[in-house]
Write a protein that holds these residues in place. Structure first.
Motif, PDB file in Angstrom:
ATOM      1  N   SER A  86      -5.774 -82.544  -0.410  1.00 10.42           N
ATOM      2  CA  SER A  86      -5.682 -81.838   0.867  1.00 10.42           C
ATOM      3  C   SER A  86      -6.707 -82.395   1.854  1.00 10.42           C
ATOM      4  N   LYS A  87      -6.568 -82.009   3.126  1.00  7.27           N
ATOM      5  CA  LYS A  87      -7.518 -82.453   4.151  1.00  7.27           C
ATOM      6  C   LYS A  87      -8.932 -81.984   3.832  1.00  7.27           C
ATOM      7  N   GLU A  88      -9.063 -80.744   3.320  1.00  8.82           N
ATOM      8  CA  GLU A  88     -10.375 -80.211   2.989  1.00  8.82           C
ATOM      9  C   GLU A  88     -11.016 -80.986   1.839  1.00  8.82           C
ATOM     10  N   GLN A  89     -10.196 -81.286   0.822  1.00  8.87           N
ATOM     11  CA  GLN A  89     -10.722 -82.042  -0.320  1.00  8.87           C
ATOM     12  C   GLN A  89     -11.083 -83.469   0.094  1.00  8.87           C
ATOM     13  N   ALA A  90     -10.254 -84.065   0.943  1.00  7.06           N
ATOM     14  CA  ALA A  90     -10.552 -85.414   1.434  1.00  7.06           C
ATOM     15  C   ALA A  90     -11.847 -85.431   2.235  1.00  7.06           C
ATOM     16  N   LEU A  91     -12.072 -84.368   3.041  1.00  8.37           N
ATOM     17  CA  LEU A  91     -13.316 -84.273   3.805  1.00  8.37           C
ATOM     18  C   LEU A  91     -14.514 -84.143   2.883  1.00  8.37           C
ATOM     19  N   LYS A  92     -14.363 -83.337   1.844  1.00 10.81           N
ATOM     20  CA  LYS A  92     -15.454 -83.145   0.885  1.00 10.81           C
ATOM     21  C   LYS A  92     -15.805 -84.454   0.187  1.00 10.81           C
ATOM     22  N   GLU A  93     -14.774 -85.172  -0.250  1.00  7.31           N
ATOM     23  CA  GLU A  93     -15.013 -86.441  -0.940  1.00  7.31           C
ATOM     24  C   GLU A  93     -15.580 -87.480   0.022  1.00  7.31           C
TER      25      GLU A  93
END
Length: 293
Positions: A86-93
């Protein structure tokens, strides 16, 4: 008289043990090649099935739509595994990788798109197949871009093809050498009993009757040599597993069973075949010819 029989029996027993050990050593080499070929094939599939194809999704695709899209893709014959990011997970990574939050420079806007990472089945992980797969995936609505490492895939497939060719040539050569070595060893054992063969022929025994004990003994020796070779090969694999447990990714039960099967089949078949050929050779000889060889 008894002493002569005991000496003769002991000599034949020593010849059988020597033949068993010699055959086992050849079978160990053959088993190593078969094992290497099977493991290399699994290693090739492992690398191919871990090459990632990334689908960049449009910003307006929701997580629920992405989940439905993933379910739809799972039915395709070339898909091995799918992972939705997801966009949130991609941002976190991305933040973890960069060491800073990129939204600080984009006025709070997440610059990372949601994406789907897919691995292909081994048969489809080649550039020719990936080209039409990429076109098909790109044709789906809200798929912005499809990426995969074309150069890496070409290099992996090229190197794996070279390794497979080398192992195949080595397997063919070793099979020929193994046949020659086992044939010579069996022939030497029967050579020592050529006069016994001639004596049985003189008293009227049929060729099949004379040949039978030699072939049965050869089958038994081949079986024992195969067991010994499998024990050695199994011990090598076990010690390897103790030091590198990750070999189970390429060395599975199928590899072990096929290797053992080839060792047993080759060990029994080749000793029986060579024994029959050698006995027939001495059966065709006349008495005077037995002294000249």
């Amino acid at each position: 008289m008894k002493k002569r029989k005991k000496t003769k029996s002991g000599r034949q027993g020593l010849q059988a043990v020597t033949l068993c050990i010699s055959t086992a050593m050849v079978l160990i080499l053959l088993g190593l090649v078969v094992f290497s070929v099977m493991a290399a094939r699994n290693l090739s599939d492992y690398f191919r099935e871990h090459l990632v194809v990334t689908m960049m999704l449009e910003d307006d695709m929701t997580d629920s739509e992405a989940a439905q899209f993933c379910k739809k893709l799972e039915g395709r014959p070339y898909i091995n595994e799918l992972t939705f990011v997801s966009k949130e997970q991609a941002l976190k990574e991305g933040t973890a990788a960069l060491g800073t939050d990129p939204t600080e420079f984009t006025d709070g806007v997440n610059p990372f798109p949601s994406l789907i990472e897919a691995t292909m089945k081994a048969d489809y992980a080649v550039n020719d197949s990936l080209q039409w797969i990429a076109k098909e995936l790109k044709a789906y609505p809200k798929v912005a871009e499809v990426r995969y490492q074309q150069d890496l895939i070409e290099q992996v497939n090229r190197n794996l093809a070279k390794v497979s060719l080398v192992l195949l040539v080595l397997a063919v050569l070793l099979t020929f050498v193994s046949f020659s070595l086992i044939n010579n060893t069996v022939r030497l054992g029967i050579y020592a009993r050529r006069f016994d063969i001639h004596t049985m022929k003189l008293v009227g025994a049929s060729w099949s009757f004379i040949r039978g004990p030699f072939v049965r003994q050869a089958v038994f020796i081949g079986l024992m040599a195969s067991v010994l070779a499998c024990i050695v090969l199994g011990g090598v694999v076990y010690l390897w597993h103790l030091h590198q447990p990750e070999i189970t990714t390429v060395v599975n039960l199928q590899v072990l069973l096929i290797t053992a099967g080839v060792v047993f089949l080759f060990g029994i078949a080749i000793t029986a075949f060579c024994s029959g050929i050698s006995v027939n050779k001495f059966l065709r000889m006349k008495a005077g010819e037995l002294y000249k060889i």
